[in-house]
Write a protein that holds these residues in place. Structure first.
Motif, PDB file in Angstrom:
ATOM      1  N   TRP A   1      29.991  42.371   7.730  1.00  0.00           N
ATOM      2  CA  TRP A   1      30.604  41.111   8.143  1.00  0.00           C
ATOM      3  C   TRP A   1      31.807  41.308   9.055  1.00  0.00           C
ATOM      4  N   SER A   2      31.804  42.341   9.846  1.00  0.00           N
ATOM      5  CA  SER A   2      32.854  42.535  10.840  1.00  0.00           C
ATOM      6  C   SER A   2      32.386  41.948  12.171  1.00  0.00           C
ATOM      7  N   TRP A   3      33.094  42.262  13.238  1.00  0.00           N
ATOM      8  CA  TRP A   3      32.695  41.757  14.545  1.00  0.00           C
ATOM      9  C   TRP A   3      31.374  42.369  15.002  1.00  0.00           C
ATOM     10  N   TRP A   4      30.884  43.396  14.287  1.00  0.00           N
ATOM     11  CA  TRP A   4      29.588  43.999  14.608  1.00  0.00           C
ATOM     12  C   TRP A   4      28.438  43.040  14.328  1.00  0.00           C
ATOM     13  N   ALA A   5      28.707  41.960  13.608  1.00  0.00           N
ATOM     14  CA  ALA A   5      27.665  40.963  13.379  1.00  0.00           C
ATOM     15  C   ALA A   5      27.180  40.370  14.696  1.00  0.00           C
ATOM     16  N   VAL A   6      28.041  40.421  15.708  1.00  0.00           N
ATOM     17  CA  VAL A   6      27.632  39.971  17.040  1.00  0.00           C
ATOM     18  C   VAL A   6      26.481  40.828  17.558  1.00  0.00           C
ATOM     19  N   LEU A   7      26.406  42.084  17.147  1.00  0.00           N
ATOM     20  CA  LEU A   7      25.320  42.961  17.568  1.00  0.00           C
ATOM     21  C   LEU A   7      24.137  42.907  16.603  1.00  0.00           C
ATOM     22  N   TRP A   8      24.391  43.034  15.303  1.00  0.00           N
ATOM     23  CA  TRP A   8      23.247  43.166  14.396  1.00  0.00           C
ATOM     24  C   TRP A   8      22.524  41.862  14.152  1.00  0.00           C
ATOM     25  N   ALA A   9      23.198  40.727  14.209  1.00  0.00           N
ATOM     26  CA  ALA A   9      22.526  39.454  13.943  1.00  0.00           C
ATOM     27  C   ALA A   9      21.447  39.133  14.981  1.00  0.00           C
ATOM     28  N   PRO A  10      21.746  39.197  16.290  1.00  0.00           N
ATOM     29  CA  PRO A  10      20.666  38.965  17.260  1.00  0.00           C
ATOM     30  C   PRO A  10      19.592  40.059  17.206  1.00  0.00           C
ATOM     31  N   LEU A  11      19.994  41.279  16.924  1.00  0.00           N
ATOM     32  CA  LEU A  11      19.028  42.367  16.806  1.00  0.00           C
ATOM     33  C   LEU A  11      18.092  42.127  15.625  1.00  0.00           C
ATOM     34  N   PHE A  12      18.637  41.616  14.526  1.00  0.00           N
ATOM     35  CA  PHE A  12      17.814  41.299  13.365  1.00  0.00           C
ATOM     36  C   PHE A  12      16.811  40.190  13.695  1.00  0.00           C
ATOM     37  N   VAL A  13      17.276  39.146  14.367  1.00  0.00           N
ATOM     38  CA  VAL A  13      16.386  38.045  14.755  1.00  0.00           C
ATOM     39  C   VAL A  13      15.292  38.550  15.693  1.00  0.00           C
ATOM     40  N   PHE A  14      15.655  39.395  16.641  1.00  0.00           N
ATOM     41  CA  PHE A  14      14.683  39.950  17.584  1.00  0.00           C
ATOM     42  C   PHE A  14      13.673  40.838  16.861  1.00  0.00           C
ATOM     43  N   ALA A  15      14.131  41.634  15.907  1.00  0.00           N
ATOM     44  CA  ALA A  15      13.235  42.518  15.159  1.00  0.00           C
ATOM     45  C   ALA A  15      12.269  41.712  14.288  1.00  0.00           C
ATOM     46  N   VAL A  16      12.751  40.664  13.646  1.00  0.00           N
ATOM     47  CA  VAL A  16      11.876  39.823  12.838  1.00  0.00           C
ATOM     48  C   VAL A  16      10.867  39.108  13.735  1.00  0.00           C
ATOM     49  N   GLY A  17      11.307  38.653  14.903  1.00  0.00           N
ATOM     50  CA  GLY A  17      10.378  38.042  15.852  1.00  0.00           C
ATOM     51  C   GLY A  17       9.302  39.011  16.305  1.00  0.00           C
ATOM     52  N   SER A  18       9.683  40.267  16.479  1.00  0.00           N
ATOM     53  CA  SER A  18       8.713  41.296  16.842  1.00  0.00           C
ATOM     54  C   SER A  18       7.694  41.512  15.736  1.00  0.00           C
ATOM     55  N   VAL A  19       8.137  41.489  14.488  1.00  0.00           N
ATOM     56  CA  VAL A  19       7.230  41.650  13.353  1.00  0.00           C
ATOM     57  C   VAL A  19       6.254  40.473  13.285  1.00  0.00           C
ATOM     58  N   VAL A  20       6.754  39.262  13.496  1.00  0.00           N
ATOM     59  CA  VAL A  20       5.884  38.081  13.473  1.00  0.00           C
ATOM     60  C   VAL A  20       4.829  38.182  14.572  1.00  0.00           C
ATOM     61  N   TYR A  21       5.246  38.600  15.773  1.00  0.00           N
ATOM     62  CA  TYR A  21       4.301  38.759  16.883  1.00  0.00           C
ATOM     63  C   TYR A  21       3.241  39.812  16.563  1.00  0.00           C
ATOM     64  N   GLU A  22       3.659  40.928  15.978  1.00  0.00           N
ATOM     65  CA  GLU A  22       2.702  41.980  15.640  1.00  0.00           C
ATOM     66  C   GLU A  22       1.742  41.524  14.542  1.00  0.00           C
ATOM     67  N   TRP A  23       2.218  40.719  13.596  1.00  0.00           N
ATOM     68  CA  TRP A  23       1.318  40.198  12.573  1.00  0.00           C
ATOM     69  C   TRP A  23       0.262  39.291  13.193  1.00  0.00           C
ATOM     70  N   ARG A  24       0.659  38.500  14.183  1.00  0.00           N
ATOM     71  CA  ARG A  24      -0.328  37.646  14.868  1.00  0.00           C
ATOM     72  C   ARG A  24      -1.372  38.496  15.575  1.00  0.00           C
ATOM     73  N   LEU A  25      -0.939  39.565  16.229  1.00  0.00           N
ATOM     74  CA  LEU A  25      -1.895  40.456  16.886  1.00  0.00           C
ATOM     75  C   LEU A  25      -2.792  41.147  15.872  1.00  0.00           C
ATOM     76  N   THR A  26      -2.218  41.520  14.730  1.00  0.00           N
ATOM     77  CA  THR A  26      -3.011  42.172  13.687  1.00  0.00           C
ATOM     78  C   THR A  26      -4.099  41.238  13.172  1.00  0.00           C
ATOM     79  N   ALA A  27      -3.748  39.993  12.951  1.00  0.00           N
ATOM     80  CA  ALA A  27      -4.738  39.030  12.468  1.00  0.00           C
ATOM     81  C   ALA A  27      -5.822  38.781  13.515  1.00  0.00           C
ATOM     82  N   ARG A  28      -5.428  38.731  14.777  1.00  0.00           N
ATOM     83  CA  ARG A  28      -6.414  38.494  15.836  1.00  0.00           C
ATOM     84  C   ARG A  28      -7.364  39.668  16.018  1.00  0.00           C
TER      85      ARG A  28
END
Length: 102
Positions: free
Chosen positions: A42-69
């Protein structure tokens, strides 16, 4: 004669679909784990890890869609990367939520 505007290598076949590749997702979570390991959550590094976390979760969701297809047709290494990605996601969540000590 084929009058398509693209080169033969860039034109996709009708039945060809993109296969899932879990490598980028693993890389995003590896960087996220490194940032969370070396910094306070919870330091100012949240500016880096929070968007990175959202991007990583979005990547996982995209890969799951490809896996299902692709009807779960992945190689053995892709299955290992899938497992590592999800273990990394769980580790990041436990670190962010405070369940995992530093």
């Amino acid at each position: 004669m084929n009058a398509s505007s693209g080169s033969p290598s860039s034109v996709k076949e009708e039945g060809e679909e993109k296969k899932p590749g879990w490598g980028p997702s693993v890389m995003y979570f590896a960087v996220l784990a490194l940032v969370l390991r070396l910094t306070d959550v919870w330091s100012w590094w949240a500016v880096l890890w929070a968007p990175l976390f959202v991007f990583a979760v979005g990547s996982v969701v995209y890969e799951w869609r490809l896996t299902a297809r692709s009807r779960w047709s992945m190689g053995p290494m892709e299955w290992v990367l899938l497992a590592v990605t999800h273990l990394s996601l769980v580790a990041a969540l436990t670190r962010i939520l405070g369940f995992l000590p530093r």
